[in-house]
Design a protein around this motif. Structure first.
Motif, PDB file in Angstrom:
ATOM      1  N   ILE A 145     -10.766 -15.962 -34.362  1.00 26.43           N
ATOM      2  CA  ILE A 145      -9.929 -16.525 -33.294  1.00 26.43           C
ATOM      3  C   ILE A 145      -9.090 -15.430 -32.642  1.00 26.43           C
ATOM      4  O   ILE A 145      -8.937 -15.388 -31.412  1.00 26.43           O
ATOM      5  CB  ILE A 145      -9.037 -17.642 -33.858  1.00 26.43           C
ATOM      6  CG1 ILE A 145      -9.906 -18.802 -34.358  1.00 26.43           C
ATOM      7  CG2 ILE A 145      -8.065 -18.137 -32.797  1.00 26.43           C
ATOM      8  CD1 ILE A 145      -9.153 -19.858 -35.118  1.00 26.43           C
ATOM      9  N   ILE A 146      -8.559 -14.508 -33.459  1.00 28.97           N
ATOM     10  CA  ILE A 146      -7.772 -13.388 -32.922  1.00 28.97           C
ATOM     11  C   ILE A 146      -8.639 -12.521 -32.008  1.00 28.97           C
ATOM     12  O   ILE A 146      -8.189 -12.056 -30.946  1.00 28.97           O
ATOM     13  CB  ILE A 146      -7.178 -12.543 -34.060  1.00 28.97           C
ATOM     14  CG1 ILE A 146      -6.119 -13.350 -34.826  1.00 28.97           C
ATOM     15  CG2 ILE A 146      -6.568 -11.249 -33.529  1.00 28.97           C
ATOM     16  CD1 ILE A 146      -4.951 -13.814 -33.981  1.00 28.97           C
ATOM     17  N   ALA A 147      -9.908 -12.321 -32.384  1.00 32.02           N
ATOM     18  CA  ALA A 147     -10.821 -11.537 -31.539  1.00 32.02           C
ATOM     19  C   ALA A 147     -11.031 -12.230 -30.202  1.00 32.02           C
ATOM     20  O   ALA A 147     -11.055 -11.577 -29.150  1.00 32.02           O
ATOM     21  CB  ALA A 147     -12.159 -11.348 -32.257  1.00 32.02           C
ATOM     22  N   ARG A 148     -11.153 -13.566 -30.233  1.00 27.70           N
ATOM     23  CA  ARG A 148     -11.291 -14.319 -28.988  1.00 27.70           C
ATOM     24  C   ARG A 148     -10.064 -14.140 -28.106  1.00 27.70           C
ATOM     25  O   ARG A 148     -10.167 -13.975 -26.885  1.00 27.70           O
ATOM     26  CB  ARG A 148     -11.505 -15.796 -29.293  1.00 27.70           C
ATOM     27  CG  ARG A 148     -12.913 -16.145 -29.745  1.00 27.70           C
ATOM     28  CD  ARG A 148     -12.967 -17.557 -30.310  1.00 27.70           C
ATOM     29  NE  ARG A 148     -12.356 -18.511 -29.386  1.00 27.70           N
ATOM     30  CZ  ARG A 148     -11.902 -19.708 -29.747  1.00 27.70           C
ATOM     31  NH1 ARG A 148     -11.974 -20.092 -31.020  1.00 27.70           N
ATOM     32  NH2 ARG A 148     -11.375 -20.527 -28.849  1.00 27.70           N
ATOM     33  N   ILE A 149      -8.910 -14.149 -28.726  1.00 26.18           N
ATOM     34  CA  ILE A 149      -7.666 -13.958 -27.963  1.00 26.18           C
ATOM     35  C   ILE A 149      -7.622 -12.550 -27.374  1.00 26.18           C
ATOM     36  O   ILE A 149      -7.240 -12.348 -26.213  1.00 26.18           O
ATOM     37  CB  ILE A 149      -6.447 -14.221 -28.864  1.00 26.18           C
ATOM     38  CG1 ILE A 149      -6.398 -15.710 -29.249  1.00 26.18           C
ATOM     39  CG2 ILE A 149      -5.156 -13.800 -28.163  1.00 26.18           C
ATOM     40  CD1 ILE A 149      -5.329 -16.052 -30.270  1.00 26.18           C
ATOM     41  N   ASN A 150      -8.051 -11.566 -28.178  1.00 20.73           N
ATOM     42  CA  ASN A 150      -8.057 -10.181 -27.683  1.00 20.73           C
ATOM     43  C   ASN A 150      -9.057 -10.007 -26.542  1.00 20.73           C
ATOM     44  O   ASN A 150      -8.805  -9.276 -25.583  1.00 20.73           O
ATOM     45  CB  ASN A 150      -8.388  -9.222 -28.824  1.00 20.73           C
ATOM     46  CG  ASN A 150      -7.270  -9.122 -29.841  1.00 20.73           C
ATOM     47  OD1 ASN A 150      -6.108  -9.417 -29.533  1.00 20.73           O
ATOM     48  ND2 ASN A 150      -7.592  -8.725 -31.071  1.00 20.73           N
ATOM     49  N   TYR A 151     -10.210 -10.678 -26.644  1.00 28.47           N
ATOM     50  CA  TYR A 151     -11.205 -10.606 -25.582  1.00 28.47           C
ATOM     51  C   TYR A 151     -10.693 -11.220 -24.282  1.00 28.47           C
ATOM     52  O   TYR A 151     -11.188 -10.899 -23.196  1.00 28.47           O
ATOM     53  CB  TYR A 151     -12.489 -11.321 -26.002  1.00 28.47           C
ATOM     54  CG  TYR A 151     -13.326 -10.559 -26.997  1.00 28.47           C
ATOM     55  CD1 TYR A 151     -13.441  -9.165 -26.934  1.00 28.47           C
ATOM     56  CD2 TYR A 151     -14.021 -11.229 -28.003  1.00 28.47           C
ATOM     57  CE1 TYR A 151     -14.205  -8.480 -27.840  1.00 28.47           C
ATOM     58  CE2 TYR A 151     -14.797 -10.541 -28.919  1.00 28.47           C
ATOM     59  CZ  TYR A 151     -14.896  -9.162 -28.837  1.00 28.47           C
ATOM     60  OH  TYR A 151     -15.671  -8.476 -29.743  1.00 28.47           O
ATOM     61  N   ALA A 152      -9.709 -12.086 -24.403  1.00 26.75           N
ATOM     62  CA  ALA A 152      -9.143 -12.711 -23.208  1.00 26.75           C
ATOM     63  C   ALA A 152      -8.314 -11.723 -22.398  1.00 26.75           C
ATOM     64  O   ALA A 152      -8.013 -11.966 -21.224  1.00 26.75           O
ATOM     65  CB  ALA A 152      -8.297 -13.914 -23.586  1.00 26.75           C
TER      66      ALA A 152
ATOM     67  N   ALA B 228      -6.682 -21.249 -27.820  1.00 28.27           N
ATOM     68  CA  ALA B 228      -6.980 -20.276 -28.871  1.00 28.27           C
ATOM     69  C   ALA B 228      -5.726 -19.924 -29.669  1.00 28.27           C
ATOM     70  O   ALA B 228      -5.802 -19.721 -30.895  1.00 28.27           O
ATOM     71  CB  ALA B 228      -7.581 -19.017 -28.255  1.00 28.27           C
ATOM     72  N   ASP B 229      -4.579 -19.850 -29.001  1.00 26.58           N
ATOM     73  CA  ASP B 229      -3.329 -19.563 -29.721  1.00 26.58           C
ATOM     74  C   ASP B 229      -3.030 -20.665 -30.739  1.00 26.58           C
ATOM     75  O   ASP B 229      -2.593 -20.383 -31.866  1.00 26.58           O
ATOM     76  CB  ASP B 229      -2.173 -19.431 -28.727  1.00 26.58           C
ATOM     77  CG  ASP B 229      -2.269 -18.171 -27.888  1.00 26.58           C
ATOM     78  OD1 ASP B 229      -2.984 -17.234 -28.312  1.00 26.58           O
ATOM     79  OD2 ASP B 229      -1.655 -18.127 -26.799  1.00 26.58           O
ATOM     80  N   GLN B 230      -3.248 -21.910 -30.341  1.00 25.12           N
ATOM     81  CA  GLN B 230      -3.013 -23.035 -31.255  1.00 25.12           C
ATOM     82  C   GLN B 230      -3.985 -22.978 -32.430  1.00 25.12           C
ATOM     83  O   GLN B 230      -3.601 -23.209 -33.590  1.00 25.12           O
ATOM     84  CB  GLN B 230      -3.167 -24.358 -30.501  1.00 25.12           C
ATOM     85  CG  GLN B 230      -2.076 -24.591 -29.458  1.00 25.12           C
ATOM     86  CD  GLN B 230      -2.347 -25.822 -28.594  1.00 25.12           C
ATOM     87  OE1 GLN B 230      -3.406 -26.435 -28.681  1.00 25.12           O
ATOM     88  NE2 GLN B 230      -1.371 -26.178 -27.766  1.00 25.12           N
ATOM     89  N   GLU B 231      -5.242 -22.663 -32.111  1.00 29.98           N
ATOM     90  CA  GLU B 231      -6.227 -22.536 -33.182  1.00 29.98           C
ATOM     91  C   GLU B 231      -5.871 -21.391 -34.117  1.00 29.98           C
ATOM     92  O   GLU B 231      -6.074 -21.483 -35.338  1.00 29.98           O
ATOM     93  CB  GLU B 231      -7.617 -22.321 -32.589  1.00 29.98           C
ATOM     94  CG  GLU B 231      -8.170 -23.528 -31.844  1.00 29.98           C
ATOM     95  CD  GLU B 231      -9.503 -23.227 -31.185  1.00 29.98           C
ATOM     96  OE1 GLU B 231      -9.957 -22.065 -31.280  1.00 29.98           O
ATOM     97  OE2 GLU B 231     -10.095 -24.134 -30.573  1.00 29.98           O
ATOM     98  N   ALA B 232      -5.331 -20.310 -33.556  1.00 28.11           N
ATOM     99  CA  ALA B 232      -4.942 -19.173 -34.382  1.00 28.11           C
ATOM    100  C   ALA B 232      -3.802 -19.544 -35.322  1.00 28.11           C
ATOM    101  O   ALA B 232      -3.777 -19.130 -36.496  1.00 28.11           O
ATOM    102  CB  ALA B 232      -4.552 -18.001 -33.492  1.00 28.11           C
TER     103      ALA B 232
END
Length: 369
Positions: free
Chosen positions: A144-151, A92-96
Protein backbone atom coordinates in the motif's frame (compact mmCIF):
# COMPACT_ATOMS: atom_id res chain seq x y z
CA UNK A 1 28.05 54.97 -129.29
CA UNK A 2 24.94 52.86 -128.63
CA UNK A 3 27.08 49.70 -128.42
CA UNK A 4 29.44 51.45 -125.98
CA UNK A 5 26.54 52.61 -123.87
CA UNK A 6 25.15 49.08 -123.69
CA UNK A 7 28.53 47.75 -122.62
CA UNK A 8 28.86 50.36 -119.87
CA UNK A 9 25.34 49.64 -118.63
CA UNK A 10 26.07 45.91 -118.50
CA UNK A 11 29.19 46.52 -116.39
CA UNK A 12 27.24 48.76 -114.01
CA UNK A 13 24.56 46.08 -113.55
CA UNK A 14 27.17 43.38 -112.90
CA UNK A 15 28.90 45.52 -110.26
CA UNK A 16 25.54 46.31 -108.59
CA UNK A 17 24.56 42.62 -108.50
CA UNK A 18 27.93 41.74 -107.03
CA UNK A 19 27.45 44.28 -104.25
CA UNK A 20 23.98 42.89 -103.47
CA UNK A 21 25.43 39.38 -103.24
CA UNK A 22 28.16 40.65 -100.92
CA UNK A 23 25.56 42.34 -98.71
CA UNK A 24 23.35 39.23 -98.63
CA UNK A 25 26.18 36.95 -97.40
CA UNK A 26 25.77 36.30 -93.62
CA UNK A 27 28.38 37.66 -91.28
CA UNK A 28 30.15 35.04 -89.17
CA UNK A 29 30.19 36.47 -85.63
CA UNK A 30 32.91 35.72 -83.07
CA UNK A 31 31.85 34.09 -79.77
CA UNK A 32 33.87 32.85 -76.80
CA UNK A 33 34.12 29.08 -76.36
CA UNK A 34 36.03 26.72 -74.05
CA UNK A 35 37.33 23.19 -74.40
CA UNK A 36 35.63 21.16 -71.67
CA UNK A 37 38.03 19.78 -69.09
CA UNK A 38 37.80 18.22 -65.62
CA UNK A 39 37.90 19.90 -62.26
CA UNK A 40 37.26 19.29 -58.55
CA UNK A 41 34.37 20.62 -56.51
CA UNK A 42 32.00 19.88 -53.64
CA UNK A 43 28.28 19.31 -53.75
CA UNK A 44 25.74 19.77 -50.98
CA UNK A 45 23.18 17.01 -50.70
CA UNK A 46 20.01 17.85 -48.74
CA UNK A 47 17.75 15.45 -46.84
CA UNK A 48 14.59 16.17 -44.82
CA UNK A 49 15.05 15.17 -41.17
CA UNK A 50 13.06 14.71 -37.98
CA UNK A 51 14.50 15.77 -34.65
CA UNK A 52 14.44 13.78 -31.42
CA UNK A 53 16.12 14.11 -28.06
CA UNK A 54 18.59 11.64 -26.57
CA UNK A 55 15.67 10.16 -24.65
CA UNK A 56 11.95 10.75 -25.00
CA UNK A 57 10.23 9.13 -22.05
CA UNK A 58 6.46 8.83 -21.76
CA UNK A 59 5.33 9.55 -18.21
CA UNK A 60 2.50 7.23 -17.16
CA UNK A 61 0.65 6.49 -13.96
CA UNK A 62 1.52 3.17 -12.28
CA UNK A 63 -1.55 3.28 -10.04
CA UNK A 64 -5.16 4.35 -10.39
CA UNK A 65 -6.29 7.73 -9.16
CA UNK A 66 -7.39 11.28 -9.86
CA UNK A 67 -4.79 13.95 -10.69
CA UNK A 68 -4.59 16.08 -7.56
CA UNK A 69 -1.67 18.35 -8.42
CA UNK A 70 0.38 19.29 -11.49
CA UNK A 71 3.73 20.82 -10.55
CA UNK A 72 5.10 21.72 -14.01
CA UNK A 73 4.24 23.68 -17.14
CA UNK A 74 4.51 22.63 -20.77
CA UNK A 75 7.99 23.31 -22.11
CA UNK A 76 9.50 23.64 -18.63
CA UNK A 77 13.00 22.36 -18.04
CA UNK A 78 13.10 19.84 -15.18
CA UNK A 79 15.77 17.90 -13.28
CA UNK A 80 15.89 14.20 -12.57
CA UNK A 81 13.74 13.45 -9.50
CA UNK A 82 11.74 16.67 -9.74
CA UNK A 83 8.01 16.42 -8.90
CA UNK A 84 5.69 16.33 -11.90
CA UNK A 85 2.28 15.08 -10.70
CA UNK A 86 0.52 13.91 -7.55
CA UNK A 87 -2.47 11.58 -7.66
CA UNK A 88 -5.21 11.51 -5.01
CA UNK A 89 -4.36 8.91 -2.30
CA UNK A 90 -7.14 9.30 0.24
CA UNK A 91 -8.37 5.71 -0.14
CA UNK A 92 -4.83 4.35 -0.14
CA UNK A 93 -3.99 6.39 2.97
CA UNK A 94 -6.94 4.82 4.79
CA UNK A 95 -5.89 1.38 3.63
CA UNK A 96 -2.36 2.10 4.81
CA UNK A 97 -3.59 3.08 8.27
CA UNK A 98 -5.60 -0.14 8.55
CA UNK A 99 -2.69 -2.22 7.29
CA UNK A 100 -0.31 -0.54 9.74
CA UNK A 101 -2.68 -1.41 12.59
CA UNK A 102 -2.69 -5.04 11.51
CA UNK A 103 1.10 -5.04 11.48
CA UNK A 104 1.11 -3.70 15.03
CA UNK A 105 -1.43 -6.30 16.16
CA UNK A 106 0.55 -9.11 14.53
CA UNK A 107 3.74 -7.85 16.18
CA UNK A 108 1.99 -7.87 19.58
CA UNK A 109 0.91 -11.46 19.03
CA UNK A 110 4.46 -12.51 18.16
CA UNK A 111 5.80 -10.71 21.24
CA UNK A 112 3.18 -12.42 23.42
CA UNK A 113 3.96 -15.91 22.17
CA UNK A 114 7.75 -15.75 22.33
CA UNK A 115 8.09 -16.12 26.14
CA UNK A 116 5.46 -18.88 26.19
CA UNK A 117 7.46 -20.88 23.68
CA UNK A 118 10.65 -20.27 25.61
CA UNK A 119 8.98 -21.72 28.75
CA UNK A 120 7.59 -24.61 26.68
CA UNK A 121 4.03 -23.64 27.54
CA UNK A 122 3.03 -23.68 23.85
CA UNK A 123 4.53 -25.25 20.77
CA UNK A 124 6.68 -23.50 18.18
CA UNK A 125 3.92 -23.95 15.63
CA UNK A 126 1.81 -21.20 17.13
CA UNK A 127 4.75 -18.77 17.17
CA UNK A 128 5.72 -19.57 13.59
CA UNK A 129 2.11 -19.04 12.54
CA UNK A 130 2.11 -15.68 14.30
CA UNK A 131 5.39 -14.71 12.59
CA UNK A 132 3.91 -15.65 9.21
CA UNK A 133 0.89 -13.47 9.91
CA UNK A 134 3.23 -10.60 10.84
CA UNK A 135 5.20 -11.01 7.59
CA UNK A 136 1.96 -11.04 5.60
CA UNK A 137 0.72 -7.91 7.34
CA UNK A 138 4.02 -6.12 6.68
CA UNK A 139 3.91 -7.14 3.00
CA UNK A 140 0.40 -5.79 2.63
CA UNK A 141 1.39 -2.54 4.33
CA UNK A 142 4.49 -2.11 2.15
CA UNK A 143 2.42 -2.76 -0.97
CA UNK A 144 0.00 0.00 0.00
CA UNK A 145 2.89 2.37 0.81
CA UNK A 146 4.37 1.64 -2.64
CA UNK A 147 1.02 2.55 -4.21
CA UNK A 148 1.04 5.81 -2.30
CA UNK A 149 4.61 6.51 -3.40
CA UNK A 150 3.71 5.75 -7.02
CA UNK A 151 1.02 8.40 -6.73
CA UNK A 152 3.82 10.97 -6.47
CA UNK A 153 5.26 11.04 -10.01
CA UNK A 154 8.80 12.36 -10.55
CA UNK A 155 10.91 12.98 -13.62
CA UNK A 156 13.22 10.05 -14.42
CA UNK A 157 15.71 12.25 -16.32
CA UNK A 158 16.78 15.83 -16.90
CA UNK A 159 14.75 17.19 -19.76
CA UNK A 160 11.95 19.30 -21.18
CA UNK A 161 8.28 18.76 -20.33
CA UNK A 162 6.09 18.01 -23.34
CA UNK A 163 2.37 18.62 -23.67
CA UNK A 164 0.02 18.17 -20.69
CA UNK A 165 -3.11 16.64 -22.24
CA UNK A 166 -4.78 15.84 -18.89
CA UNK A 167 -5.93 18.36 -16.30
CA UNK A 168 -6.58 18.42 -12.57
CA UNK A 169 -9.25 15.92 -11.59
CA UNK A 170 -8.67 13.62 -14.56
CA UNK A 171 -8.80 9.94 -13.68
CA UNK A 172 -5.77 7.94 -14.78
CA UNK A 173 -4.50 4.40 -14.42
CA UNK A 174 -1.76 2.17 -15.71
CA UNK A 175 -4.07 1.31 -18.60
CA UNK A 176 -4.61 4.92 -19.72
CA UNK A 177 -3.59 5.12 -23.38
CA UNK A 178 -2.42 8.73 -23.37
CA UNK A 179 0.64 9.50 -21.23
CA UNK A 180 0.55 12.25 -18.62
CA UNK A 181 3.35 13.95 -20.54
CA UNK A 182 6.69 13.23 -22.17
CA UNK A 183 10.09 14.24 -20.83
CA UNK A 184 12.71 14.81 -23.51
CA UNK A 185 16.42 14.97 -22.80
CA UNK A 186 17.46 17.47 -25.47
CA UNK A 187 21.01 18.19 -24.31
CA UNK A 188 21.89 16.51 -27.61
CA UNK A 189 19.50 16.36 -30.55
CA UNK A 190 19.43 13.50 -33.01
CA UNK A 191 18.42 14.24 -36.60
CA UNK A 192 17.04 11.18 -38.37
CA UNK A 193 16.87 11.03 -42.17
CA UNK A 194 16.94 8.52 -45.03
CA UNK A 195 19.17 8.18 -48.08
CA UNK A 196 18.91 5.84 -51.05
CA UNK A 197 21.66 3.41 -51.99
CA UNK A 198 23.34 5.73 -54.50
CA UNK A 199 23.35 8.63 -52.05
CA UNK A 200 24.75 6.42 -49.32
CA UNK A 201 27.57 5.32 -51.62
CA UNK A 202 28.22 8.91 -52.74
CA UNK A 203 29.05 10.20 -49.29
CA UNK A 204 30.70 7.07 -47.85
CA UNK A 205 32.94 6.02 -50.75
CA UNK A 206 34.63 9.42 -50.82
CA UNK A 207 35.44 9.27 -47.09
CA UNK A 208 38.76 7.94 -45.83
CA UNK A 209 38.99 4.73 -43.85
CA UNK A 210 39.35 1.00 -44.35
CA UNK A 211 36.16 -0.13 -42.68
CA UNK A 212 32.64 1.21 -43.11
CA UNK A 213 32.56 2.56 -39.55
CA UNK A 214 35.92 4.30 -40.05
CA UNK A 215 34.46 6.02 -43.11
CA UNK A 216 31.40 7.08 -41.10
CA UNK A 217 33.62 8.44 -38.33
CA UNK A 218 35.60 10.51 -40.83
CA UNK A 219 32.67 11.97 -42.73
CA UNK A 220 32.67 15.79 -42.82
CA UNK A 221 30.54 17.76 -40.38
CA UNK A 222 26.99 18.45 -41.56
CA UNK A 223 24.66 21.45 -41.36
CA UNK A 224 21.11 21.58 -40.08
CA UNK A 225 18.73 23.97 -41.82
CA UNK A 226 15.87 24.79 -39.48
CA UNK A 227 12.23 24.97 -40.54
CA UNK A 228 12.45 28.79 -40.74
CA UNK A 229 15.29 28.54 -43.27
CA UNK A 230 18.03 29.55 -40.84
CA UNK A 231 21.19 27.46 -40.44
CA UNK A 232 21.64 26.04 -36.93
CA UNK A 233 24.72 27.49 -35.26
CA UNK A 234 26.26 24.12 -34.33
CA UNK A 235 27.52 21.65 -36.91
CA UNK A 236 26.52 18.02 -36.52
CA UNK A 237 28.21 14.65 -36.90
CA UNK A 238 26.86 11.59 -38.67
CA UNK A 239 27.07 8.78 -36.14
CA UNK A 240 25.21 5.80 -37.56
CA UNK A 241 23.97 4.38 -40.85
CA UNK A 242 21.66 1.36 -40.78
CA UNK A 243 23.32 -1.93 -41.64
CA UNK A 244 20.91 -2.79 -44.42
CA UNK A 245 18.45 -1.07 -46.70
CA UNK A 246 14.75 -1.01 -46.01
CA UNK A 247 13.33 -3.78 -48.22
CA UNK A 248 10.25 -1.73 -49.07
CA UNK A 249 11.82 1.67 -49.77
CA UNK A 250 15.42 0.74 -50.57
CA UNK A 251 16.61 3.49 -48.23
CA UNK A 252 19.12 3.56 -45.38
CA UNK A 253 18.36 5.25 -42.06
CA UNK A 254 20.98 7.76 -40.92
CA UNK A 255 21.41 9.57 -37.59
CA UNK A 256 23.35 12.78 -37.03
CA UNK A 257 23.84 14.39 -33.62
CA UNK A 258 23.93 18.09 -32.73
CA UNK A 259 24.95 19.71 -29.45
CA UNK A 260 21.99 21.60 -28.00
CA UNK A 261 23.29 23.41 -24.94
CA UNK A 262 20.88 26.34 -25.35
CA UNK A 263 17.89 23.94 -25.71
CA UNK A 264 16.86 25.71 -28.93
CA UNK A 265 16.06 22.44 -30.67
CA UNK A 266 13.17 20.34 -29.37
CA UNK A 267 11.96 16.80 -29.94
CA UNK A 268 9.37 16.49 -32.66
CA UNK A 269 10.86 19.30 -34.73
CA UNK A 270 11.98 19.08 -38.34
CA UNK A 271 14.75 20.39 -40.52
CA UNK A 272 17.01 19.65 -43.47
CA UNK A 273 20.41 18.01 -43.26
CA UNK A 274 23.10 19.26 -45.63
CA UNK A 275 25.98 16.89 -46.38
CA UNK A 276 28.99 18.14 -48.38
CA UNK A 277 30.39 15.64 -50.89
CA UNK A 278 33.81 16.11 -52.49
CA UNK A 279 33.99 15.31 -56.21
CA UNK A 280 37.22 14.90 -58.16
CA UNK A 281 37.78 14.84 -61.91
CA UNK A 282 34.29 15.90 -62.89
CA UNK A 283 33.12 18.11 -65.75
CA UNK A 284 32.30 21.52 -64.31
CA UNK A 285 30.67 24.25 -66.40
CA UNK A 286 29.25 27.70 -65.59
CA UNK A 287 25.49 27.70 -65.14
CA UNK A 288 25.19 30.69 -67.47
CA UNK A 289 26.62 28.50 -70.25
CA UNK A 290 23.36 26.53 -70.28
CA UNK A 291 19.72 27.18 -71.07
CA UNK A 292 16.48 25.39 -70.33
CA UNK A 293 14.69 24.11 -73.40
CA UNK A 294 11.48 22.03 -73.25
CA UNK A 295 12.11 21.02 -69.62
CA UNK A 296 15.66 20.00 -70.44
CA UNK A 297 18.99 21.59 -69.57
CA UNK A 298 20.88 22.30 -72.81
CA UNK A 299 24.42 23.41 -73.64
CA UNK A 300 25.53 24.79 -77.01
CA UNK A 301 28.49 22.95 -78.54
CA UNK A 302 30.55 23.84 -81.60
CA UNK A 303 31.26 21.14 -84.20
CA UNK A 304 34.19 20.78 -86.60
CA UNK A 305 32.51 23.13 -89.08
CA UNK A 306 32.14 25.76 -86.34
CA UNK A 307 28.37 25.35 -86.30
CA UNK A 308 26.35 25.51 -83.13
CA UNK A 309 24.53 22.43 -81.90
CA UNK A 310 22.23 22.13 -78.86
CA UNK A 311 23.06 19.14 -76.63
CA UNK A 312 20.87 18.03 -73.69
CA UNK A 313 22.82 17.39 -70.51
CA UNK A 314 22.19 15.99 -67.02
CA UNK A 315 23.55 18.20 -64.27
CA UNK A 316 23.79 18.70 -60.52
CA UNK A 317 23.94 22.21 -59.10
CA UNK A 318 27.00 23.26 -57.12
CA UNK A 319 26.29 25.47 -54.06
CA UNK A 320 26.66 29.15 -54.84
CA UNK A 321 24.59 29.13 -58.03
CA UNK A 322 27.55 29.51 -60.43
CA UNK A 323 28.33 25.97 -61.62
CA UNK A 324 26.85 22.70 -62.75
CA UNK A 325 28.49 19.30 -62.50
CA UNK A 326 27.70 17.56 -65.79
CA UNK A 327 26.92 13.88 -65.26
CA UNK A 328 25.89 13.06 -68.82
CA UNK A 329 25.94 14.71 -72.26
CA UNK A 330 29.45 16.21 -72.51
CA UNK A 331 32.88 14.73 -73.09
CA UNK A 332 36.36 16.04 -72.45
CA UNK A 333 37.52 18.57 -75.09
CA UNK A 334 34.02 19.29 -76.35
CA UNK A 335 33.77 22.94 -77.30
CA UNK A 336 30.91 24.83 -75.65
CA UNK A 337 29.72 28.41 -75.97
CA UNK A 338 30.11 30.61 -72.94
CA UNK A 339 28.96 33.74 -74.75
CA UNK A 340 25.78 34.40 -76.72
CA UNK A 341 23.97 31.48 -75.07
CA UNK A 342 20.25 31.98 -75.59
CA UNK A 343 20.90 34.27 -78.57
CA UNK A 344 22.77 32.12 -81.08
CA UNK A 345 20.43 29.75 -82.92
CA UNK A 346 21.26 26.09 -83.49
CA UNK A 347 23.00 25.57 -86.84
CA UNK A 348 24.53 29.05 -86.87
CA UNK A 349 28.14 29.23 -88.00
CA UNK A 350 30.36 31.20 -85.63
CA UNK A 351 33.94 32.24 -85.32
CA UNK A 352 35.12 30.50 -82.10
CA UNK A 353 37.32 32.52 -79.78
CA UNK A 354 38.94 29.94 -77.50
CA UNK A 355 39.20 30.90 -73.83
CA UNK A 356 41.21 28.95 -71.25
CA UNK A 357 38.90 26.59 -69.28
CA UNK A 358 40.78 27.04 -66.00
CA UNK A 359 40.58 30.81 -66.29
CA UNK A 360 36.80 30.70 -66.73
CA UNK A 361 36.31 28.33 -63.78
CA UNK A 362 38.54 30.38 -61.49
CA UNK A 363 36.79 33.61 -62.54
CA UNK A 364 33.38 32.17 -61.68
CA UNK A 365 34.69 30.82 -58.37
CA UNK A 366 35.95 34.30 -57.46
CA UNK A 367 32.40 35.63 -58.04
CA UNK A 368 31.09 33.10 -55.51
CA UNK A 369 33.70 34.05 -52.94
Amino acid sequence: MKKLSLTVMSLILLVACGKKEEQAAPTVMPYKVVNVSKSNTSLIAEYPATLEGVTDIDIRAKVDGYIEKIYVQEGQEVKKGQLLFKLETQTADQEASAAKAKVAAAQVEVNRLKPLVERNIISDVQLETAKANLASAKSTYQSIIARINYATIKSPVNGIVGTLPLRLGSYVSSQTTEPLTRISDVSTIYAYFSVNEKQQLDFTMTAEGKTFQEKINRLPMVNLILSNGETYSQKGKIETVSGQANTQTGSFNVRASFANGNKLLRSGGSGTIQIPTKLTDVILIPQNATIEMQDKRVVLTVDKENKVKAIPIEVRAVPGGQFFVVDKGLNINDKILIEGVGIVAEGTEIKPQLVDYTTIINTEKEKVN
